[in-house]
Scaffold this motif. Structure first.
Motif, short mmCIF file in Angstrom:
data_model
loop_
_atom_site.label_atom_id
_atom_site.label_comp_id
_atom_site.label_asym_id
_atom_site.label_seq_id
_atom_site.Cartn_x
_atom_site.Cartn_y
_atom_site.Cartn_z
N GLY A 277 -14.35 0.48 -2.88
CA GLY A 277 -14.26 -0.28 -4.13
C GLY A 277 -13.82 0.54 -5.32
N ARG A 278 -13.22 1.70 -5.09
CA ARG A 278 -12.83 2.59 -6.19
C ARG A 278 -11.38 2.41 -6.62
N GLY A 279 -10.57 1.73 -5.85
CA GLY A 279 -9.15 1.59 -6.16
C GLY A 279 -8.85 0.32 -6.92
N ILE B 102 0.84 -1.20 0.00
CA ILE B 102 0.00 0.00 0.00
C ILE B 102 0.87 1.25 0.00
N THR B 103 1.93 1.24 0.79
CA THR B 103 2.83 2.40 0.85
C THR B 103 3.49 2.65 -0.50
N GLU B 104 3.95 1.59 -1.16
CA GLU B 104 4.57 1.74 -2.48
C GLU B 104 3.56 2.24 -3.50
N LEU B 105 2.33 1.72 -3.43
CA LEU B 105 1.29 2.15 -4.36
C LEU B 105 0.95 3.62 -4.15
N VAL C 117 -1.42 7.40 1.87
CA VAL C 117 -1.76 6.01 2.16
C VAL C 117 -3.23 5.92 2.57
N LYS C 118 -3.70 6.89 3.33
CA LYS C 118 -5.10 6.91 3.79
C LYS C 118 -6.06 6.86 2.59
N THR C 119 -5.69 7.52 1.50
CA THR C 119 -6.54 7.51 0.30
C THR C 119 -6.66 6.11 -0.27
N ILE C 120 -5.57 5.35 -0.27
CA ILE C 120 -5.60 3.97 -0.78
C ILE C 120 -6.57 3.15 0.07
N TYR C 121 -6.49 3.30 1.40
CA TYR C 121 -7.42 2.57 2.29
C TYR C 121 -8.87 2.98 2.02
#
Length: 75
Positions: A38-40, A17-20, A28-32
């Motif tokens: 279900g948007r990522g 997640i950090t690398e993404l 990182v919060k946005t990835i979570y």
């Protein structure tokens, strides 16, 4: 002469997640948040860790293209 190939070399690389988040330039919060809604990109749960296949990330990024539609005459 027989050359051995690494069987893992055919597997798609995984990123954290950090690398993404770093690659996409978002927190990182946005990835979570994207995962919860279900948007990522599609993720894989490996034990307690979430990983992302590079090919899934590339496909998701390709799907995010913002192609402007034709402008109306009133604009």
């Amino acid at each position: 002469m027989k050359t051995e190939t690494n069987p893992l070399s055919v597997l798609d690389p995984l990123v954290t997640i950090t690398e993404l988040a770093e690659y996409l330039g978002v927190p990182v919060k946005t990835i979570y948040e994207w995962r919860q809604t279900g948007r990522g990109p599609v993720g894989l749960r490996i034990g307690r860790h979430v990983k992302f296949r590079i090919s899934d990330v590339q496909a998701w990024v390709d799907g995010q293209r913002d192609v402007p539609g034709p402008r109306s005459l009133s604009e």
